[in-house]
Write an enzyme that holds these catalytic residues in place. Structure first.
Site, short mmCIF file in Angstrom:
data_model
loop_
_atom_site.label_atom_id
_atom_site.label_comp_id
_atom_site.label_asym_id
_atom_site.label_seq_id
_atom_site.Cartn_x
_atom_site.Cartn_y
_atom_site.Cartn_z
N TYR A 118 0.86 -1.19 0.00
CA TYR A 118 0.00 0.00 0.00
C TYR A 118 0.89 1.24 0.00
O TYR A 118 1.91 1.28 0.69
CB TYR A 118 -0.90 0.03 1.24
CG TYR A 118 -1.65 1.35 1.38
CD1 TYR A 118 -2.87 1.55 0.76
CD2 TYR A 118 -1.09 2.40 2.12
CE1 TYR A 118 -3.54 2.75 0.86
CE2 TYR A 118 -1.77 3.61 2.22
CZ TYR A 118 -2.98 3.79 1.59
OH TYR A 118 -3.62 4.99 1.69
N GLU A 206 -3.26 7.72 -4.16
CA GLU A 206 -3.24 6.44 -3.43
C GLU A 206 -3.12 5.29 -4.42
O GLU A 206 -3.90 5.23 -5.39
CB GLU A 206 -4.51 6.29 -2.59
CG GLU A 206 -4.57 4.99 -1.79
CD GLU A 206 -5.88 4.82 -1.06
OE1 GLU A 206 -5.89 4.90 0.17
OE2 GLU A 206 -6.92 4.62 -1.73
#
Length: 395
Positions: A118, A206
């Site tokens: 992530y 993101e």
């Protein structure tokens, strides 16, 4: 301004970031043609069909599916296109899917295992610096990871005046447990991602997941990108990517009138000039026992036309039981706003909710007389606390 995954990936690719390649489609037949073209260009045999909406958690809602043949591409795309996709980040009604991204399969076998990470970049207002947030636990459940095992989520702050230094990108790659070619690729990926964040005037980027493939490549498999609205004048090409279908129709309409409007779930409509005063107004409504139905800043140049437009926007919400108008007359004169309220009331006609008006500042005394002498069902107030309590008593 939020962008779709395919738009975000296109922009990131412009900064040299490796992405999971794909093509968009709006029908099942178009999805098949996109899959054929991808197979020719990339050699991929399997395809991932992804709903393109402004919401995360699409996989959990059935908006991301694997297709192992062209027949499955058509079947899966047909299932997704036109569905009301409900995810943890949508309303109960969900979002209508009009477009899918047909993407290559990057989870191919090889010498080493694939690994998901992530990574996001955003501004940390508490430190006045940008921050890269990253974790070895990429995938659909990153929120759960952050809640239950916060030590697995790490941060690297970057001074915007200095920029990202080489050791910082290497530090992130090392903390992710990478070595060899994957370490080098991740260092480059992080550096390019930060450059994209700055260059695009993004408020947030993101990537979840960032994938280490079996042949040691680092690829952005997904992408969520938000651009600072105040910087769009520098990015006319990005501004043209705006998909108004993904936004609240009332907010879009308000924006076309130059009104700063955000819909909320309360029962008191707010019409205020100035963002700070609007926030304070919402707070005091809450303290008085009401609940704000919206944030609405009419700006410092509110005139009769803009006030009428603001009225119409607020009244579209059936949950509104009262409207509080709170204007401080600095740039704008209070008497002008008062005349706007009266004219709007007459033009709209039957307004079946009580209206409380508090006008302070330039020509406030004249404004109060205009409201009181109008003969309309409009209540005037002097103090903000008094206005809020009057609203609470009328809803």
């Amino acid at each position: 301004m939020n962008l779709h995954e395919y738009q975000a990936k296109e922009l990131l690719a412009g900064y040299g970031i490796k992405i999971q390649r794909g093509l968009t489609a709006e029908t099942a037949d178009e999805a098949v043609e996109a899959a054929k073209k991808l197979t020719e260009e990339t050699g991929t045999g399997w395809h991932i069909i992804k709903a393109q909406v402004h919401a995360g958690g699409r996989g959990k809602g059935g908006g991301v599916k694997l297709a192992k043949s062209l027949d499955e591409v058509k079947e899966k795309a047909g299932e997704i296109i036109g569905m009301q996709l409900i995810t943890p980040q949508t309303s109960a009604e969900g979002k209508l899917v009009s477009t899918v991204l047909v993407a290559e399969d990057v989870y191919y076998p090889g010498e080493s295992e694939t690994k998901e990470f992530y990574m996001s970049v955003l501004m940390d207002r508490t430190t006045g610096k940008n921050v890269i947030i990253y974790s070895t636990e990429g995938g659909m459940d990153i929120e759960q990871v952050a809640e239950e095992t916060p030590h697995l989520v790490q941060k690297e702050h970057i001074d915007p005046g200095v920029g990202m230094l080489p050791f910082q990108s290497r530090k992130i790659a090392f903390n992710l447990g990478l070595s060899g070619q994957a370490f080098k690729e991740m260092s480059k990926f992080v550096s390019k991602l930060y450059k994209a964040f700055v260059g695009l005037d993004a408020s947030m980027v993101e990537i979840n997941p960032v994938l280490k493939t079996s042949d040691e490549k680092i690829i952005a498999v997904d992408s969520k990108l938000s651009i600072d609205d105040n910087a769009l004048f520098r990015h006319k090409d990005i501004a043209e990517m705006r998909d108004k279908r993904e936004e609240d129709p009332t907010e879009v309409e308000a924006g076309s009138y130059g009104l700063n409007f955000i819909k909320l779930d309360g029962n008191v409509g707010c019409m205020v000039n100035g963002a700070g005063l609007a926030m304070a107004t919402m707070d005091i409504i809450k303290l008085a026992g009401g609940s704000p139905a919206n944030f609405l800043d009419v700006g410092g140049t509110a005139d009769a036309k803009r006030v009428e437009q603001a009225f119409r926007i607020i009244l579209k919400d059936p949950n509104v039981k009262a409207i509080l108008i709170n204007i401080f007359g600095g740039i704008v004169r209070c008497d002008r706003v008062a005349n706007g309220v009266v004219d709007a009331y007459k033009n709209i006609g039957d307004i079946n909710v009580p209206i409380i008006v508090r006008l302070q500042g330039t020509n406030a005394d004249i404004a109060k007389k205009i409201i009181d002498d109008s003969g309309l069902e409009v209540h005037s107030a002097i103090l903000l606390k008094e206005a809020a309590e009057k609203v609470a008593s009328l809803i």
